[in-house]
Design a protein around this motif. Structure first.
Motif, PDB file in Angstrom:
ATOM      1  N   TYR A 131      65.263  53.186  84.041  1.00 18.62           N
ATOM      2  CA  TYR A 131      64.858  52.080  83.186  1.00 18.62           C
ATOM      3  C   TYR A 131      65.771  52.033  81.961  1.00 18.62           C
ATOM      4  O   TYR A 131      66.520  52.961  81.677  1.00 18.62           O
ATOM      5  CB  TYR A 131      63.400  52.248  82.744  1.00 18.62           C
ATOM      6  CG  TYR A 131      62.406  52.233  83.880  1.00 18.62           C
ATOM      7  CD1 TYR A 131      62.604  51.428  84.997  1.00 18.62           C
ATOM      8  CD2 TYR A 131      61.250  53.010  83.835  1.00 18.62           C
ATOM      9  CE1 TYR A 131      61.677  51.400  86.032  1.00 18.62           C
ATOM     10  CE2 TYR A 131      60.325  52.990  84.874  1.00 18.62           C
ATOM     11  CZ  TYR A 131      60.542  52.192  85.967  1.00 18.62           C
ATOM     12  OH  TYR A 131      59.633  52.179  86.985  1.00 18.62           O
ATOM     13  N   GLU A 132      65.634  50.943  81.217  1.00 20.26           N
ATOM     14  CA  GLU A 132      66.463  50.781  80.020  1.00 20.26           C
ATOM     15  C   GLU A 132      65.587  50.349  78.847  1.00 20.26           C
ATOM     16  O   GLU A 132      65.567  49.192  78.452  1.00 20.26           O
ATOM     17  CB  GLU A 132      67.556  49.721  80.254  1.00 20.26           C
ATOM     18  CG  GLU A 132      68.782  50.225  80.971  1.00 20.26           C
ATOM     19  CD  GLU A 132      69.682  51.137  80.126  1.00 20.26           C
ATOM     20  OE1 GLU A 132      69.283  51.571  79.033  1.00 20.26           O
ATOM     21  OE2 GLU A 132      70.793  51.419  80.602  1.00 20.26           O
ATOM     22  N   CYS A 133      64.824  51.285  78.325  1.00 25.80           N
ATOM     23  CA  CYS A 133      64.027  50.955  77.133  1.00 25.80           C
ATOM     24  C   CYS A 133      64.947  51.058  75.924  1.00 25.80           C
ATOM     25  O   CYS A 133      65.666  52.060  75.765  1.00 25.80           O
ATOM     26  CB  CYS A 133      62.865  51.915  76.989  1.00 25.80           C
ATOM     27  SG  CYS A 133      61.781  51.916  78.430  1.00 25.80           S
ATOM     28  N   TYR A 183      64.501  51.742  72.963  1.00 25.22           N
ATOM     29  CA  TYR A 183      64.226  52.832  72.015  1.00 25.22           C
ATOM     30  C   TYR A 183      64.376  54.212  72.653  1.00 25.22           C
ATOM     31  O   TYR A 183      64.125  55.219  72.014  1.00 25.22           O
ATOM     32  CB  TYR A 183      62.796  52.682  71.463  1.00 25.22           C
ATOM     33  CG  TYR A 183      61.766  52.497  72.549  1.00 25.22           C
ATOM     34  CD1 TYR A 183      61.361  53.563  73.342  1.00 25.22           C
ATOM     35  CD2 TYR A 183      61.226  51.246  72.808  1.00 25.22           C
ATOM     36  CE1 TYR A 183      60.440  53.388  74.365  1.00 25.22           C
ATOM     37  CE2 TYR A 183      60.299  51.063  73.831  1.00 25.22           C
ATOM     38  CZ  TYR A 183      59.914  52.138  74.598  1.00 25.22           C
ATOM     39  OH  TYR A 183      59.012  51.966  75.622  1.00 25.22           O
ATOM     40  N   CYS A 184      64.772  54.278  73.911  1.00 25.90           N
ATOM     41  CA  CYS A 184      64.736  55.555  74.639  1.00 25.90           C
ATOM     42  C   CYS A 184      65.617  56.620  73.987  1.00 25.90           C
ATOM     43  O   CYS A 184      66.805  56.410  73.756  1.00 25.90           O
ATOM     44  CB  CYS A 184      65.192  55.354  76.088  1.00 25.90           C
ATOM     45  SG  CYS A 184      65.138  56.888  77.031  1.00 25.90           S
ATOM     46  N   LEU A 213      66.713  59.248  75.308  1.00 25.62           N
ATOM     47  CA  LEU A 213      67.691  59.834  76.229  1.00 25.62           C
ATOM     48  C   LEU A 213      69.100  59.280  76.018  1.00 25.62           C
ATOM     49  O   LEU A 213      70.083  59.976  76.257  1.00 25.62           O
ATOM     50  CB  LEU A 213      67.270  59.583  77.682  1.00 25.62           C
ATOM     51  CG  LEU A 213      66.109  60.421  78.221  1.00 25.62           C
ATOM     52  CD1 LEU A 213      65.730  59.965  79.615  1.00 25.62           C
ATOM     53  CD2 LEU A 213      66.451  61.907  78.231  1.00 25.62           C
ATOM     54  N   CYS A 270      66.720  58.642  83.632  1.00 27.54           N
ATOM     55  CA  CYS A 270      65.797  57.577  84.018  1.00 27.54           C
ATOM     56  C   CYS A 270      66.605  56.324  84.360  1.00 27.54           C
ATOM     57  O   CYS A 270      67.710  56.127  83.849  1.00 27.54           O
ATOM     58  CB  CYS A 270      64.874  57.311  82.826  1.00 27.54           C
ATOM     59  SG  CYS A 270      63.605  56.106  83.158  1.00 27.54           S
ATOM     60  N   LYS A 319      55.985  54.707  83.443  1.00 26.72           N
ATOM     61  CA  LYS A 319      55.901  53.256  83.289  1.00 26.72           C
ATOM     62  C   LYS A 319      56.014  52.605  84.670  1.00 26.72           C
ATOM     63  O   LYS A 319      55.992  51.404  84.800  1.00 26.72           O
ATOM     64  CB  LYS A 319      57.054  52.726  82.415  1.00 26.72           C
ATOM     65  CG  LYS A 319      56.921  53.043  80.951  1.00 26.72           C
ATOM     66  CD  LYS A 319      57.929  52.277  80.119  1.00 26.72           C
ATOM     67  CE  LYS A 319      57.808  52.637  78.657  1.00 26.72           C
ATOM     68  NZ  LYS A 319      58.864  53.549  78.198  1.00 26.72           N
ATOM     69  N   ASP A 366      61.007  59.732  83.650  1.00 28.84           N
ATOM     70  CA  ASP A 366      59.696  59.156  83.924  1.00 28.84           C
ATOM     71  C   ASP A 366      59.082  59.992  85.058  1.00 28.84           C
ATOM     72  O   ASP A 366      59.752  60.288  86.049  1.00 28.84           O
ATOM     73  CB  ASP A 366      59.889  57.689  84.348  1.00 28.84           C
ATOM     74  CG  ASP A 366      58.591  56.994  84.661  1.00 28.84           C
ATOM     75  OD1 ASP A 366      58.196  56.124  83.865  1.00 28.84           O
ATOM     76  OD2 ASP A 366      57.976  57.307  85.694  1.00 28.84           O
TER      77      ASP A 366
END
Ligand code: SF4
Ligand code: SF4
Length: 441
Positions: free
Chosen positions: A189-191, A193-194, A196, A187, A271, A240
């Motif tokens: 994005y940079e969440c 809590y991810c 991955l 992915c 998202k 995602d």
């Protein structure tokens, strides 16, 4: 906080307690670091405030201060205290358009529509043929530090085995019998809590070029379940669901297949607001476009590079107009000072934008993670606040808020949702039967 803090705390503890061995110093360093971060107090102040000399007593004082709500009720082994080893490998939270420098591909994909599209979309990328992803990974060893480079590399392969499978869920929880269609890995994005970040073993995005081969009833065999109207399949476990859809156009095949198979519900979990292709195709009630949502402060602090809440809800509105059903996932719910107010506002906003009759389901899951993700998060997101709460080790070696806290969170959110629309299906993700029973009694 900077990454040199470990040495500094370590030295101070050694000076104050010269007789403590290396493992004891390591544990106390972890506790002092976490208290200092939580309370915004200098490590020296914390160390100097300790009057005891006995190790167990010192540790208990620090544990009690670090875990004020759960200390007295939890067994000591529930507090996870790995060594503190901060590096400078911070996450890259600038949003850049995906523009891979290298595209690795296997010989078998060169006739696929996706390979040809990628050739056209990225003519300046360096295209490199590889024997297989497995053999490539044997040669190119991966480390978490390379995770940031994933935006530069794209892998085009044929997926042979893992396209469709039951959701792995976790041990001893009430499983919702979800099945997963695997449409990619990685992915942009940079969440914070991810999962991955701790799971991915390749510095790149992997896209399968043979999705159409798997869209047939021989391969797609979802599990019946009583909780929902139809058996459910969804994408979005390792990526995602829609973030790459303008590139892959996977939604063309998926929407077509599930329009012809209305006895199955398919979910795009996202998202993103990358819905143009979905809108062109037009929806069907059994196709659910669902958004992960959160309190807006949590989106801002943790879901880096993602569209904001209103953008997601506007996209949901467009999908409803185009004939799709929608869903929402409060996942992960994160405790913070103003959490009740933050989540209440998000729930109100959802129903301001969307009539409940179009919402197929809303799930809720509180923050949880495999234990070793904690160190990765604190390295990549040094200023994160999500680790400051009291997360304890559970039966499955995951860190979670303790049971009563989770029940309190779920009850609060379920009540708010049901007040908006009592007919909306609300379920808990990855939760044990005891918690379910307490929430829904
Ligand atoms: S409860 Fe959550 S993790 Fe478990 S099967 Fe359902 S979607 Fe998957
Ligand atoms: S959107 Fe999902 S897959 Fe992507 S970084 Fe966030 S949590 Fe990970």
């Amino acid at each position: 906080m900077d990454s040199n803090i470990t040495t500094s705390i370590n030295n101070n503890i050694q000076q104050k307690f010269p007789l403590f061995g290396i493992n004891k110093v390591r544990e106390l360093t972890r506790l002092v670091f976490e208290i200092s971060k939580r309370e915004n107090v200098s490590p020296c102040e914390i160390i100097n405030s300790i009057q005891e000399k006995n190790y167990e007593k010192v540790k208990n004082i620090l544990l009690q201060r670090r875990y004020p709500k759960t200390y007295s009720g939890a067994k000591k082994e529930k507090f996870y205290l790995p060594d503190l080893s901060l590096t400078d490998e911070q996450a890259n939270i600038s949003l850049e358009k995906f523009n891979p420098k290298k595209v690795y591909y296997t010989n078998e994909v060169t006739d696929s529509a996706l390979y040809k599209r990628i050739r056209n979309l990225y003519p300046n990328a360096n295209f490199v043929e590889i024997e297989s992803l497995k053999s490539f990974l044997k040669k190119e060893k991966f480390s978490v530090g390379k995770y940031n480079n994933r935006r530069e590399n794209l892998f085009l392969v044929n997926e042979k085995y893992d396209f469709f499978k039951p959701c792995p869920c976790t041990k001893n929880v009430r499983c919702c019998n979800y099945s997963i269609l695997n449409i990619g890995y990685g992915c942009l994005y940079e969440c914070s809590y991810c999962f991955l970040q701790g799971y991915q073993n390749v510095a790149g995005i992997i896209l399968p070029c043979n999705l159409p081969d798997f869209l047939n009833r021989e391969k797609i065999k979802p599990i019946d379940n009583k909780m929902f109207f139809l058996p459910r399949v969804g994408s979005g476990e390792f990526t995602d669901s829609l973030i790459f859809d303008d590139i892959t156009l996977f939604s063309n095949d998926i929407v077509k297949f599930f329009k012809e198979n209305k006895d199955i519900s398919f979910e795009f979990k996202t998202k993103s607001v990358n819905i143009d292709n979905l809108l062109k195709l037009g929806g069907s009630e059994n196709i659910v476009v669902s958004w992960s949502v959160n309190a807006e402060q949590m989106i801002k602090e943790n879901e880096h590079c993602t569209p904001g809440l209103e953008e997601r809800l506007k996209a949901a509105q467009k999908c409803v107009k185009s004939g799709y059903s929608v869903g929402f996932h409060f996942d992960p719910v994160i405790l913070y000072k103003d959490w009740q107010n933050g989540y209440k506002k998000t729930i109100e906003k959802i129903f301001d934008f969307i009539d409940g009759k179009y919402i197929k389901w809303i799930s809720i899951g509180s923050l949880r993670m495999v234990a070793n993700l904690k160190k990765i998060i604190e390295n990549r997101f040094l200023d994160n606040k999500i680790l400051d709460e009291e997360l304890l080790l559970s039966h499955d070696n995951k860190l979670r808020y303790e049971n009563n806290t989770r029940v309190r969170i779920y009850k609060y959110l379920v009540d708010l949702i049901k007040k908006q629309d009592s007919s909306v299906v609300v379920y808990l993700c990855m939760e044990n039967v005891d918690v379910w029973n307490k929430v829904y009694k």
